[in-house]
Design an enzyme around this catalytic site. Structure first.
Site, PDB file in Angstrom:
ATOM      1  N   ASP A   1       0.858  -1.191   0.000  1.00 31.04           N
ATOM      2  CA  ASP A   1       0.000   0.000   0.000  1.00 31.04           C
ATOM      3  C   ASP A   1       0.893   1.240   0.000  1.00 31.04           C
ATOM      4  O   ASP A   1       2.050   1.190   0.429  1.00 31.04           O
ATOM      5  CB  ASP A   1      -0.919   0.017   1.228  1.00 31.04           C
ATOM      6  CG  ASP A   1      -1.856   1.214   1.212  1.00 31.04           C
ATOM      7  OD1 ASP A   1      -2.316   1.594   0.115  1.00 31.04           O
ATOM      8  OD2 ASP A   1      -2.104   1.806   2.283  1.00 31.04           O
TER       9      ASP A   1
ATOM     10  N   TYR B   1      -0.410   8.649  -2.523  1.00 29.01           N
ATOM     11  CA  TYR B   1      -0.270   8.458  -3.968  1.00 29.01           C
ATOM     12  C   TYR B   1      -1.452   9.087  -4.712  1.00 29.01           C
ATOM     13  O   TYR B   1      -1.376   9.323  -5.916  1.00 29.01           O
ATOM     14  CB  TYR B   1      -0.257   6.961  -4.312  1.00 29.01           C
ATOM     15  CG  TYR B   1       1.029   6.212  -4.052  1.00 29.01           C
ATOM     16  CD1 TYR B   1       2.060   6.749  -3.275  1.00 29.01           C
ATOM     17  CD2 TYR B   1       1.214   4.936  -4.577  1.00 29.01           C
ATOM     18  CE1 TYR B   1       3.227   6.027  -3.033  1.00 29.01           C
ATOM     19  CE2 TYR B   1       2.378   4.217  -4.352  1.00 29.01           C
ATOM     20  CZ  TYR B   1       3.379   4.770  -3.578  1.00 29.01           C
ATOM     21  OH  TYR B   1       4.524   4.047  -3.361  1.00 29.01           O
ATOM     22  N   GLY B   2      -2.540   9.297  -3.974  1.00 30.53           N
ATOM     23  CA  GLY B   2      -3.828   9.645  -4.582  1.00 30.53           C
ATOM     24  C   GLY B   2      -3.842  10.896  -5.434  1.00 30.53           C
ATOM     25  O   GLY B   2      -4.694  11.058  -6.302  1.00 30.53           O
TER      26      GLY B   2
ATOM     27  N   ASN C   1      -5.760   1.235  -3.893  1.00 32.62           N
ATOM     28  CA  ASN C   1      -6.632   1.390  -5.070  1.00 32.62           C
ATOM     29  C   ASN C   1      -5.981   2.276  -6.128  1.00 32.62           C
ATOM     30  O   ASN C   1      -6.111   2.024  -7.321  1.00 32.62           O
ATOM     31  CB  ASN C   1      -7.974   1.991  -4.664  1.00 32.62           C
ATOM     32  CG  ASN C   1      -8.892   0.970  -4.037  1.00 32.62           C
ATOM     33  OD1 ASN C   1      -9.774   0.438  -4.685  1.00 32.62           O
ATOM     34  ND2 ASN C   1      -8.662   0.644  -2.766  1.00 32.62           N
ATOM     35  N   THR C   2      -5.293   3.330  -5.670  1.00 27.44           N
ATOM     36  CA  THR C   2      -4.664   4.234  -6.627  1.00 27.44           C
ATOM     37  C   THR C   2      -3.615   3.469  -7.436  1.00 27.44           C
ATOM     38  O   THR C   2      -3.560   3.576  -8.672  1.00 27.44           O
ATOM     39  CB  THR C   2      -4.018   5.425  -5.888  1.00 27.44           C
ATOM     40  OG1 THR C   2      -4.996   6.012  -5.022  1.00 27.44           O
ATOM     41  CG2 THR C   2      -3.509   6.464  -6.852  1.00 27.44           C
TER      42      THR C   2
ATOM     43  N   GLU D   1      -6.819   9.209   9.174  1.00 29.57           N
ATOM     44  CA  GLU D   1      -5.504   9.100   9.812  1.00 29.57           C
ATOM     45  C   GLU D   1      -5.341  10.043  11.003  1.00 29.57           C
ATOM     46  O   GLU D   1      -4.546   9.782  11.893  1.00 29.57           O
ATOM     47  CB  GLU D   1      -4.406   9.362   8.780  1.00 29.57           C
ATOM     48  CG  GLU D   1      -4.390   8.277   7.716  1.00 29.57           C
ATOM     49  CD  GLU D   1      -3.099   8.236   6.930  1.00 29.57           C
ATOM     50  OE1 GLU D   1      -2.325   9.209   6.976  1.00 29.57           O
ATOM     51  OE2 GLU D   1      -2.878   7.210   6.252  1.00 29.57           O
TER      52      GLU D   1
ATOM     53  N   THR E   1      -8.207   2.365   0.248  1.00 28.16           N
ATOM     54  CA  THR E   1      -7.804   1.533   1.401  1.00 28.16           C
ATOM     55  C   THR E   1      -8.429   1.959   2.727  1.00 28.16           C
ATOM     56  O   THR E   1      -8.714   1.121   3.570  1.00 28.16           O
ATOM     57  CB  THR E   1      -6.277   1.610   1.602  1.00 28.16           C
ATOM     58  OG1 THR E   1      -5.876   2.979   1.554  1.00 28.16           O
ATOM     59  CG2 THR E   1      -5.528   0.802   0.590  1.00 28.16           C
ATOM     60  N   HIS E   2      -8.578   3.268   2.916  1.00 22.99           N
ATOM     61  CA  HIS E   2      -9.003   3.774   4.227  1.00 22.99           C
ATOM     62  C   HIS E   2     -10.508   3.703   4.460  1.00 22.99           C
ATOM     63  O   HIS E   2     -10.966   3.846   5.582  1.00 22.99           O
ATOM     64  CB  HIS E   2      -8.585   5.232   4.382  1.00 22.99           C
ATOM     65  CG  HIS E   2      -7.110   5.437   4.532  1.00 22.99           C
ATOM     66  ND1 HIS E   2      -6.210   5.074   3.558  1.00 22.99           N
ATOM     67  CD2 HIS E   2      -6.391   5.980   5.538  1.00 22.99           C
ATOM     68  CE1 HIS E   2      -4.984   5.384   3.969  1.00 22.99           C
ATOM     69  NE2 HIS E   2      -5.077   5.934   5.170  1.00 22.99           N
TER      70      HIS E   2
HETATM   71  N1  DGL Z   1      -3.888   3.806  -0.535  1.00 22.83           N
HETATM   72  C1  DGL Z   1      -4.554   4.843  -1.276  1.00 22.83           C
HETATM   73  C2  DGL Z   1      -5.718   4.243  -2.067  1.00 22.83           C
HETATM   74  O1  DGL Z   1      -6.243   3.195  -1.741  1.00 22.83           O
HETATM   75  C3  DGL Z   1      -5.037   5.951  -0.377  1.00 22.83           C
HETATM   76  C4  DGL Z   1      -3.923   6.783   0.195  1.00 22.83           C
HETATM   77  C5  DGL Z   1      -3.140   7.523  -0.867  1.00 22.83           C
HETATM   78  O2  DGL Z   1      -3.652   8.470  -1.492  1.00 22.83           O
HETATM   79  O3  DGL Z   1      -1.998   7.133  -1.075  1.00 22.83           O
HETATM   80  O4  DGL Z   1      -6.136   4.813  -3.046  1.00 22.83           O
END
Ligand code: DGL
Length: 264
Positions: free
Chosen positions: A7, A39-40, A71-72, A155, A184-185
């Site tokens: 992740d 990453y979003g 997901n990103t 968070e 994810t969150h």
């Molecule tokens: N892990 C990212 C997602 O599931 C969420 C956090 C991010 O923006 O990195 O898209």
């Protein structure tokens, strides 16, 4: 089997807990790129570069299978990794994402053929959920809403502000009958979201669909490896370790976990 979970940060711990509870016989190695999260809001090229480094690291640690829990990264890097990178570097191993299982669950659930997606800006802009849903059923209409404030809210103990912010993000999704939580969150917010959208909307939360789909995939791919012979280990690696990371990890994992610092 040694399963790697990747992740961008620590949000993937929610689905990691669900997967390891469903499949406790395997060994798990979690990698959260806490030095470079989020990453979003990054470009697709950067997400691909970071994700390639992460999977290179996890395969180097002996993982047989990697789940991209982000997901990103699933939206922006998975296809390229599966089609171009994996056959060249690790043709016997596999990389899976979390979008397709959620899309399959949504396509099976929707009756009105109107599906909503709540996700990061990167995931929404990539159009990957739209494409996957349309492959499953071309009649499905997808309405997406980018929700950049939800990750920091989870968070930083911001649940008390969740409702007014969610109201804004959920407004464009008012007439869907199925809603994918595509980040994810968001499993952390699923109770609030279910309350807000009401019982006529089926909310697809990845922690509830991915573990069973993965169990099915593993049972169909015995060549990837069987249950671990030693007591199944869990290790949690991060690329930056701060007091915040330790606190967030404890909250999302539901228990204190030891984070190990690594360099990709
Ligand atoms: N892990 C990212 C997602 O599931 C969420 C956090 C991010 O923006 O990195 O898209």
């Amino acid at each position: 089997m040694k399963i790697g979970l990747f992740d961008s940060g620590l949000g993937g711990l929610l689905i990691t807990q669900a997967i390891s509870a469903r499949l406790p016989e395997h060994e798990y190695l979690y990698l959260g790129d806490t030095a470079r999260v989020p990453y979003g809001n990054r470009s697709q090229a950067t997400v691909l570069e970071f994700t390639t480094e992460a999977v290179t690291y996890l395969f180097g640690q002996g993982c047989d299978l990697i789940i991209i829990a982000c997901n990103t990264a699933s939206a922006e890097a998975l296809r390229s990794l599966q089609q171009r990178w994996l056959p060249k570097h690790y043709p016997d191993r596999r990389i899976l994402g979390v979008l397709v299982p959620a899309a399959e669950a949504a396509a099976a659930a929707t009756k009105s053929k109107k599906v909503g997606v709540l996700a990061t800006r990167g995931t929404v802009t990539s159009g990957t959920f739209d494409r996957e849903l349309k492959v499953l059923d071309p009649a499905i209409e997808v309405v997406s809403s980018a929700a950049p404030l939800l990750v920091p809210l989870v968070e930083y103990d911001g649940l008390e502000w969740a409702e007014p912010i969610l109201e804004r993000y959920l407004a464009p999704l008012h007439d869907v009958d199925t809603l994918i939580l595509g980040c994810t969150h968001y499993p952390y917010l699923k109770a609030v979201i279910r309350d807000m959208v009401g019982k006529d909307v089926e909310v697809i939360s990845q922690d509830e669909v991915v573990p069973d789909k993965l169990a099915d995939y593993i049972s169909r791919h015995p060549e990837l490896g069987g249950p671990s012979t030693q007591p199944a280990q869990r290790r949690y690696l991060v690329t930056d370790q701060t007091d915040d990371a330790v606190r967030i990890a404890r909250e999302l994992a539901g228990q204190p976990i030891a984070l190990e610092l690594v360099t990709l």
